[in-house]
Design a protein around this motif. Structure first.
Motif, mmCIF file in Angstrom:
data_model
loop_
_atom_site.group_PDB
_atom_site.id
_atom_site.type_symbol
_atom_site.label_atom_id
_atom_site.label_comp_id
_atom_site.label_asym_id
_atom_site.label_seq_id
_atom_site.Cartn_x
_atom_site.Cartn_y
_atom_site.Cartn_z
ATOM 1 N N VAL A 1 29.504 39.955 23.058
ATOM 2 C CA VAL A 1 28.337 39.343 23.692
ATOM 3 C C VAL A 1 27.094 39.633 22.866
ATOM 4 O O VAL A 1 27.000 40.671 22.192
ATOM 5 C CB VAL A 1 28.137 39.837 25.139
ATOM 6 C CG1 VAL A 1 29.316 39.433 26.011
ATOM 7 C CG2 VAL A 1 27.921 41.343 25.195
ATOM 8 N N VAL A 2 26.154 38.693 22.916
ATOM 9 C CA VAL A 2 24.870 38.837 22.231
ATOM 10 C C VAL A 2 23.773 38.549 23.245
ATOM 11 O O VAL A 2 23.736 37.464 23.842
ATOM 12 C CB VAL A 2 24.747 37.860 21.041
ATOM 13 C CG1 VAL A 2 23.332 37.866 20.486
ATOM 14 C CG2 VAL A 2 25.749 38.217 19.957
ATOM 15 N N LEU A 3 22.895 39.516 23.447
ATOM 16 C CA LEU A 3 21.751 39.326 24.328
ATOM 17 C C LEU A 3 20.619 38.722 23.503
ATOM 18 O O LEU A 3 19.976 39.401 22.700
ATOM 19 C CB LEU A 3 21.312 40.660 24.944
ATOM 20 C CG LEU A 3 20.130 40.593 25.911
ATOM 21 C CD1 LEU A 3 20.467 39.743 27.130
ATOM 22 C CD2 LEU A 3 19.693 41.998 26.328
ATOM 23 N N SER A 4 20.423 37.424 23.684
ATOM 24 C CA SER A 4 19.345 36.732 22.987
ATOM 25 C C SER A 4 18.022 37.033 23.674
ATOM 26 O O SER A 4 17.989 37.453 24.834
ATOM 27 C CB SER A 4 19.624 35.228 22.987
ATOM 28 O OG SER A 4 18.687 34.541 22.184
ATOM 29 N N LYS A 5 16.917 36.807 22.976
ATOM 30 C CA LYS A 5 15.601 37.127 23.518
ATOM 31 C C LYS A 5 14.691 35.906 23.430
ATOM 32 O O LYS A 5 14.645 35.230 22.400
ATOM 33 C CB LYS A 5 14.981 38.303 22.758
ATOM 34 C CG LYS A 5 15.794 39.581 22.842
ATOM 35 C CD LYS A 5 15.165 40.706 22.026
ATOM 36 C CE LYS A 5 16.004 41.970 22.099
ATOM 37 N NZ LYS A 5 15.429 43.066 21.263
ATOM 38 N N ILE A 6 13.969 35.658 24.516
ATOM 39 C CA ILE A 6 13.081 34.502 24.561
ATOM 40 C C ILE A 6 12.006 34.582 23.494
ATOM 41 O O ILE A 6 11.618 33.571 22.886
ATOM 42 C CB ILE A 6 12.445 34.380 25.961
ATOM 43 C CG1 ILE A 6 13.525 34.086 27.012
ATOM 44 C CG2 ILE A 6 11.384 33.280 25.990
ATOM 45 C CD1 ILE A 6 13.015 34.046 28.433
ATOM 46 N N ASP A 7 11.505 35.789 23.230
ATOM 47 C CA ASP A 7 10.403 35.954 22.278
ATOM 48 C C ASP A 7 10.876 36.216 20.850
ATOM 49 O O ASP A 7 10.066 36.549 19.979
ATOM 50 C CB ASP A 7 9.470 37.077 22.736
ATOM 51 C CG ASP A 7 10.205 38.415 22.891
ATOM 52 O OD1 ASP A 7 11.440 38.429 22.751
ATOM 53 O OD2 ASP A 7 9.527 39.432 23.157
ATOM 54 N N ASP A 8 12.184 36.079 20.603
ATOM 55 C CA ASP A 8 12.730 36.283 19.253
ATOM 56 C C ASP A 8 13.703 35.144 18.961
ATOM 57 O O ASP A 8 14.878 35.201 19.296
ATOM 58 C CB ASP A 8 13.424 37.640 19.169
ATOM 59 C CG ASP A 8 13.955 37.933 17.760
ATOM 60 O OD1 ASP A 8 13.861 37.047 16.877
ATOM 61 O OD2 ASP A 8 14.486 39.035 17.549
ATOM 62 N N TYR A 9 13.201 34.087 18.338
ATOM 63 C CA TYR A 9 13.974 32.866 18.121
ATOM 64 C C TYR A 9 15.266 33.141 17.350
ATOM 65 O O TYR A 9 16.289 32.522 17.602
ATOM 66 C CB TYR A 9 13.117 31.857 17.343
ATOM 67 C CG TYR A 9 13.662 30.452 17.350
ATOM 68 C CD1 TYR A 9 13.219 29.523 18.284
ATOM 69 C CD2 TYR A 9 14.613 30.045 16.415
ATOM 70 C CE1 TYR A 9 13.710 28.228 18.285
ATOM 71 C CE2 TYR A 9 15.100 28.759 16.411
ATOM 72 C CZ TYR A 9 14.648 27.855 17.353
ATOM 73 O OH TYR A 9 15.153 26.577 17.353
ATOM 74 N N ARG B 1 21.067 34.086 16.327
ATOM 75 C CA ARG B 1 21.710 34.006 15.010
ATOM 76 C C ARG B 1 21.999 35.391 14.451
ATOM 77 O O ARG B 1 23.108 35.661 13.963
ATOM 78 C CB ARG B 1 20.819 33.229 14.039
ATOM 79 C CG ARG B 1 21.398 33.144 12.632
ATOM 80 C CD ARG B 1 20.460 32.472 11.665
ATOM 81 N NE ARG B 1 19.228 33.231 11.505
ATOM 82 C CZ ARG B 1 18.249 32.876 10.668
ATOM 83 N NH1 ARG B 1 18.365 31.780 9.953
ATOM 84 N NH2 ARG B 1 17.156 33.623 10.571
ATOM 85 N N ASN B 2 21.029 36.274 14.522
ATOM 86 C CA ASN B 2 21.216 37.622 13.966
ATOM 87 C C ASN B 2 22.336 38.366 14.694
ATOM 88 O O ASN B 2 23.116 39.090 14.076
ATOM 89 C CB ASN B 2 19.915 38.407 14.050
ATOM 90 C CG ASN B 2 18.836 37.844 13.137
ATOM 91 O OD1 ASN B 2 19.152 37.152 12.170
ATOM 92 N ND2 ASN B 2 17.588 38.130 13.439
ATOM 93 N N GLY B 3 22.423 38.172 16.007
ATOM 94 C CA GLY B 3 23.488 38.820 16.766
ATOM 95 C C GLY B 3 24.862 38.324 16.366
ATOM 96 O O GLY B 3 25.802 39.117 16.203
ATOM 97 N N VAL B 4 25.004 37.015 16.178
ATOM 98 C CA VAL B 4 26.286 36.450 15.766
ATOM 99 C C VAL B 4 26.649 36.902 14.355
ATOM 100 O O VAL B 4 27.808 37.243 14.064
ATOM 101 C CB VAL B 4 26.254 34.906 15.854
ATOM 102 C CG1 VAL B 4 27.485 34.290 15.176
ATOM 103 C CG2 VAL B 4 26.174 34.464 17.303
ATOM 104 N N LEU B 5 25.677 36.932 13.454
ATOM 105 C CA LEU B 5 25.949 37.381 12.091
ATOM 106 C C LEU B 5 26.355 38.858 12.069
ATOM 107 O O LEU B 5 27.222 39.255 11.282
ATOM 108 C CB LEU B 5 24.724 37.149 11.210
ATOM 109 C CG LEU B 5 24.368 35.677 10.942
ATOM 110 C CD1 LEU B 5 23.106 35.576 10.093
ATOM 111 C CD2 LEU B 5 25.521 34.942 10.257
#
Length: 357
Positions: A211-219, A223-227
């Motif tokens: 799982v990757v917790l994406s952030k609203i304020d970090d576009y 991508r960085n989490g998946v990489l």
């Protein structure tokens, strides 16, 4: 009978309406379970009825039930049979329908938009729209067959291969069903991405390996989490199921070279794509797929027979996705609560005969 009709934005009314007329070639179904689709929420909150000039129609299109009566000429079903139904209404006459490309029908519509739908005690539909169910599959599970078929339709289009790494952007009901679908299709790794930790927990229960917790304020956080998870490679298949202008752009940055990107979500807003992400289409030679509805040759097609078979074998289990169960009598309050965001919902089901306590 009781039925919920959409009059306008935030105007859904549970009313007494006449029983459906059963015309030749049609089947009357006693609705046992019916779910809310994400498109229902968008129409309720933002859009209102698609054809207001038709007047208020019974709403809802994800359901299961029991055959109550068959019309003249119906040969495939009898009273007591368990069924679900494809809600799509292609014309069967345009150039695309004649090729069996029913999802591309020139005038494709669905129940609840041009004829009465399934937020009701009974619904009548053409025989060809029905899909038989083994009685080992519960009505509750069967109410999620239609949205799962949407996922299967898309994965069949892009020819997903066993062993592919998959990223699913957005872990609402369609995203969770896409995770289960990718698992059945043989995904090696399934990376779920969302901005809410609760939804990522649901994703893990549905089979996500990472799982990757994406952030609203970090576009770039998705991508960085998946990489990070893939050691800089990216994934073979990317599924956009968030249905927002931001996620619709972000998914272009998640794939490896030659990846396939599948759009299932519907962003009700304009999309702005950063140059770096847009250039991935050319520089990484991505293939972009759009998938609409869940119908293929042999209407309603292979997704329907496949999902029913996987359910019967226990290879799909929608229990982690169903978070709320209500009697149909509470439908007005439930839509209002969702609109006001008073509760975090997964898949919501209504039961016209009531919910067992």
């Amino acid at each position: 009978m009781k039925a919920a009709r959409l009059y306008g934005k935030q105007d859904l009314r549970l009313e007494e309406v006449p029983m459906p007329e059963v015309k030749p070639g049609e089947v009357l179904i006693k609705v046992k379970a019916v779910g809310i689709c994400g498109s229902d929420l968008s129409r309720y909150t933002k859009l209102g009825p698609k054809f207001p000039e038709k007047g208020p129609l019974v709403w809802g299109h994800e359901f299961s039930g029991e055959v109550a009566e068959v019309g003249e000429g119906v040969t495939s079903y009898k009273a007591g049979d368990h069924v679900t139904a494809c809600p799509a209404l292609p014309c069967f006459e345009c150039e695309y329908c004649k090729k069996g490309e029913y999802a591309r029908c020139m005038t494709l519509e669905v129940i609840g938009a041009v004829r009465d739908g399934a937020f009701a005690e009974y619904i009548a539909l053409p025989e060809r729209n029905l899909v038989p169910l083994p009685k080992s599959v519960s009505f509750e599970q069967a109410a999620l067959i239609e949205p799962t078929c949407v996922c299967f339709h898309g994965l069949y289009k892009l020819n997903m291969q066993p062993g592919d790494d998959v990223a699913v952007m957005g872990c609402g009901p369609i995203g969770l069903l896409a995770i289960q679908s990718a698992k059945v299709f043989g995904a090696k790794r399934i990376i779920a991405i969302d901005i809410m930790e609760e939804k990522l927990e649901w994703a893990k229960a549905c089979g996500a390996t990472d799982v990757v917790l994406s952030k609203i304020d970090d576009y770039d956080s998705a991508r960085n989490g998946v990489l990070d998870v893939t050691n800089g490679r990216g994934v073979d298949v990317v599924i956009e199921s968030g249905g927002t202008p931001v996620t619709s752009a972000q998914v272009l940055g998640l794939g490896c070279k030659g990846a396939k990107v599948l759009y299932l979500g519907i962003p009700y807003g304009d999309i702005t794509i950063p140059r770096e992400y847009f250039e991935k289409i050319g520089r990484s030679e991505l293939t972009i797929y759009g998938a609409w509805n869940a119908i293929q040759q042999g209407f309603p097609g292979k997704p329907w027979t496949s999902v029913v078979a996987f359910l019967e074998k226990g290879m799909l289990d929608f229990s982690p996705i169903i978070t709320h169960r209500y009697p149909l009598d509470e439908i007005e309050e439930v839509f209002k609560a969702n609109y006001e965001r008073k509760t975090l919902f997964g898949k919501i089901l209504f039961f016209p005969e009531g919910v067992e306590k």
